[in-house]
Every structure is written in structure tokens, then in C-alpha cells.
Motif scaffolding. Structure first.
Motif, short mmCIF file in Angstrom:
data_model
loop_
_atom_site.label_atom_id
_atom_site.label_comp_id
_atom_site.label_asym_id
_atom_site.label_seq_id
_atom_site.Cartn_x
_atom_site.Cartn_y
_atom_site.Cartn_z
N UNK A 35 -10.12 -65.75 -31.17
CA UNK A 35 -8.82 -65.94 -30.52
C UNK A 35 -8.93 -65.44 -29.09
N UNK A 36 -8.49 -66.26 -28.15
CA UNK A 36 -8.61 -65.89 -26.74
C UNK A 36 -7.39 -66.42 -26.00
N UNK A 37 -6.92 -65.66 -25.00
CA UNK A 37 -5.78 -66.12 -24.20
C UNK A 37 -5.83 -65.55 -22.80
N UNK A 38 -5.32 -66.33 -21.86
CA UNK A 38 -5.09 -65.92 -20.49
C UNK A 38 -3.59 -66.02 -20.21
N UNK A 39 -3.11 -65.21 -19.29
CA UNK A 39 -1.78 -65.39 -18.72
C UNK A 39 -1.92 -65.35 -17.20
N UNK A 40 -1.55 -66.44 -16.57
CA UNK A 40 -1.70 -66.58 -15.11
C UNK A 40 -3.12 -66.24 -14.66
N UNK A 41 -4.10 -66.70 -15.42
CA UNK A 41 -5.49 -66.51 -15.06
C UNK A 41 -6.05 -65.15 -15.39
N UNK A 272 -8.10 -74.42 -20.04
CA UNK A 272 -6.67 -74.58 -19.75
C UNK A 272 -6.19 -73.58 -18.71
N UNK A 273 -6.78 -72.40 -18.69
CA UNK A 273 -6.42 -71.44 -17.63
C UNK A 273 -6.81 -72.00 -16.27
N UNK A 274 -8.00 -72.58 -16.18
CA UNK A 274 -8.43 -73.16 -14.91
C UNK A 274 -7.58 -74.35 -14.51
N UNK A 275 -6.99 -75.02 -15.50
CA UNK A 275 -6.17 -76.20 -15.22
C UNK A 275 -4.87 -75.83 -14.52
N UNK A 276 -4.25 -74.70 -14.92
CA UNK A 276 -2.91 -74.38 -14.41
C UNK A 276 -2.85 -73.14 -13.53
N UNK A 277 -3.95 -72.35 -13.46
CA UNK A 277 -3.90 -71.06 -12.78
C UNK A 277 -5.11 -70.88 -11.87
#
Length: 384
Positions: A35-41, A272-277
Motif C-alpha cells: 500500500x502506497x500513497x502520496x498527497x500533493x507529491x 498518478x502523483x506525477x500526473x497531478x502533482x
């Protein structure tokens, strides 16, 4: 097996670790997942569990691969190389056969083409080869009037859009993905797994349903001439299984863009982090207008293949409508048959990735994603 949870979470995300640990404690002893997540990069969740699992272990992405494929399309649209409202035949003249000539690229990537497979099906060799799939589909009569309805092009959408990419750029979709997305960010999400990384791949394990679950699966079996059987290529003699497909070295090496990708959870979330942040001192891959367009729902309602309610943006699943209604409007991503889930929620800056080794019942995003996504999303809102 030890049920120890490995990895770290950022301050404010401790409840995510607790939720992950509670889920793992109730799973089979052979559970493996990440499980992995970013918030604003910013990396906020990096967890994994299971014997022999590492943070960079690689799993079959199945249809989460479609997210990478359609990010390539989005970039090329943003560049002006592709135009969504041009006819597919502008790029690929042969596609006009059998009444498909009026279909636009926008309709194609919204699962509206009607060519979910072929009458006679594909061989295992063809299923690993996007060029072979595209050549067969160019001559196929659509199973509904193109543009009039939608149905999940489960095993062929990447080949269809990939052929448009190849005709427009002279490069395969996989090559564009490698050059513009995977390599610059060092993402552990591969459309074509190099032999040197094979030792990190964890072969898919088959589903182990309970008797009640098996009865439900048996009841859902379709006949050999249905749209579902054609779309999933089960209408051919000895079709093989999803496990066979993902565990084929040929599939992993070629990385067919519908379902042949291989990823770690950090690779899914990182894309997805690179896509939006901003990520790795780079600006977002997509501009705000492009982000809004790919997440805008283009097909919603009754899916002719799955026979359920589904919704799609431009190649991506509309994640809030399809899976997690508490996410922000315009969230987009794609789940995978092995249980993986990956998406971006632009309104909160959240980028999420989850992988697991054993196929989950009943298929698609594994049920545990509901509790894990909610925990991550709740924490992301609290620290905003």
C-alpha cells in the motif's frame, strides 16, 4: 508466515497503518500486499506485508495497466499530437472496415467502439502482442453500432489506442510510456518488464474462494457466445486463465497495454502523483485542463459487457462513481483483476496504489481497498 507490517507512514497517517494491520491480521497466512500513497507529491504511506515481500516487489497490474496506457494518450492530446474529436481513421485508415469509419478517438477510448474482441478469438501468442490484436480488430465487425453504447474492452482497449499512438508518432505506446513517464520518474511500473528485473516479480496465485463464493462465480459464468465471453476471450478452445496470462514471461516482456503491466504499489501511486502533482522536482505531467478532461465522465450507465453500472472517463475509470463515492469529483484511475487499485484524486492531491499477490474475490479492485482508501482519504483531508 509473520504478519508483521513493514514500512512507514507520515505524521497524521497512523490510522492507515492500523487499518492495514487490522486487515492483514484477518487474512490468510500467505497474504502478500503493498500500500502506497502520496498527497500533493509528498509520500505519506509506504507499507507492505507478507513473507518474502519487499517495498519493490513486483506484481501483475492487470487492468491497472490501462491507466498507464491512457496517460500516454492524454499526454499526446495535451501536446497536440492527437486530437480527441478526429476520426480514428485519420490516424489508422484500415479501422474503417465494417462500419467503424465514423468513430472518433474520444469515443474509442471511452469504450464505445463495439469491437471488444473477435468472432473467433485470439491465440495466447496474439494476446501478448498489441500489434496482432489491432490488426485483427481493424477487420472485425462491431458488436454494437459504434458510439451508440459502451462496453468494457477488457483485453483490447490498449491495443486499439496503442495502434493510434503508433500511427501518429511512429513509436509504440510502450516506448512512449517508457521515455516520457516511467524512466524520468524511475517508476516501478513497467509495460514490458526487463529480464534483469524478473527476480523481483511475484507470480500470481489463484483465487481461493469459499464454497459460497465459488457458487456465486459458477452462477455468473456466461455462455460461449456472449459479449462477456468474447471480451474476455473465453470463447476459444483452451482459453487459459488469468493466472496463466500474467505469469507468462512473454506477456510480461511485451507488456500489452490492456492488462500486461507489472508494478509495485509505489510505482502505481508514483505515476498518478506525477500526473497531478510536482514530483522529483518536476512539474505535473498533465495541465489542469487536461486533468479535468480525462476525469470527466464520458460513458456512464449500463455496460453491455459487464452488465452492470460502470463509468469511464477518457480511458480511465471514473473512480468515485465506480469504486469510492467519497472521493472528489473527477478522480480517475484504474483497478486490476488481481485486486490492484490505483488512482489520482486531484481535489485532495491524493495518489493511491495497492497491489496484492493472490487474486481477490470477485475480481477487480480487492474489497479491502474500500477500507484502505477511506482511511488514506480521511487522513489526507485531516492534514490538508
Amino acid at each position: 508466515m509473520t504478519k508483521e507490517i513493514h514500512g512507514t507512514v507520515a505524521d497524521g497517517f497512523e490510522a492507515v497503518r492500523e487499518e492495514f494491520a487490522a486487515f492483514v491480521a484477518g487474512e490468510r497466512d500467505d497474504y502478500e500486499g503493498q500500500l502506497f500513497a502520496y498527497v500533493h507529491g509528498r509520500r505519506v504511506v509506504d507499507l507492505w506485508a507478507g513473507d518474502g515481500v519487499e517495498a519493490d516487489s513486483l506484481y501483475a497490474a492487470y487492468s491497472s495497466t490501462k491507466g498507464a496506457a491512457h496517460l500516454v494518450v492524454a499526454l499526446l492530446v495535451q501536446d497536440g499530437t492527437l486530437e480527441l474529436d478526429r476520426k480514428v481513421t485519420y490516424y489508422w485508415p484500415e479501422f474503417a472496415a465494417e462500419g467503424k469509419g465514423a468513430l472518433t478517438l474520444r469515443e474509442l477510448i471511452s469504450h464505445r467502439a463495439g469491437v471488444v474482441g473477435t468472432d473467433t478469438g485470439f491465440t495466447a501468442e496474439e494476446m501478448a502482442d498489441d500489434r496482432a490484436i489491432a490488426e485483427r480488430l481493424a477487420d472485425q465487425k462491431p458488436f454494437w453500432r459504434p458510439g451508440s453504447a459502451f462496453g468494457y474492452h477488457a483485453l483490447v482497449i490498449g491495443a486499439l489506442t496503442g495502434e493510434v499512438v503508433r500511427r501518429a508518432t511512429g513509436r509504440t505506446l510502450q516506448q512512449v510510456y517508457e521515455e516520457r513517464i516511467r524512466a524520468p520518474y524511475g517508476l516501478d511500473f513497467h509495460l514490458g518488464l526487463p529480464a534483469a528485473l524478473e527476480s523481483r516479480y511475484r507470480p500470481v496465485q489463484p483465487m481461493m474462494p469459499t464454497p459460497l463464493q465459488q457458487a456465486a462465480l459458477d452462477a455468473a459464468q456466461t455462455g460461449p457466445h456472449t459479449l462477456a465471453s468474447i471480451a474476455f476471450n473465453t470463447h476459444v478452445p483452451n482459453p487459459g486463465t488469468m493466472v496463466d496470462y500474467a505469469n507468462s514471461r512473454t506477456v510480461r516482456a511485451k507488456g500489452p497495454a490492456s492488462a500486461g503491466g507489472v508494478a509495485a504499489a509505489r510505482g502505481l501511486a508514483g505515476m498518478y502523483a506525477a500526473t497531478i502533482s510536482e514530483l522529483a522536482d518536476r512539474p505535473p505531467l498533465l495541465k489542469p485542463d487536461t486533468i479535468a478532461e480525462v476525469g470527466q465522465i464520458h460513458s456512464i450507465g449500463y455496460d453491455l459487457v459487464s452488465r452492470t453500472h460502470r463509468s469511464y472517463g477518457l480511458g480511465f475509470q471514473a473512480t468515485a462513481d465506480t469504486w469510492h463515492p467519497f472521493l472528489g469529483a473527477g478522480a480517475f484511475g484504474h483497478s486490476g483483476a488481481g485486486g490492484s487499485q490505483a488512482f489520482a484524486d486531484p481535489r485532495t492531491g491524493l495518489a493511491y496504489g495497492y497491489t496484492r499477490r493472490r487474486l481477490a474475490f470477485p475480481g477487480g479492485a480487492a474489497p479491502e481497498n474500500q477500507r484502505l482508501v477511506r482511511a488514506v482519504h480521511t487522513a489526507a483531508l485531516a492534514v490538508a
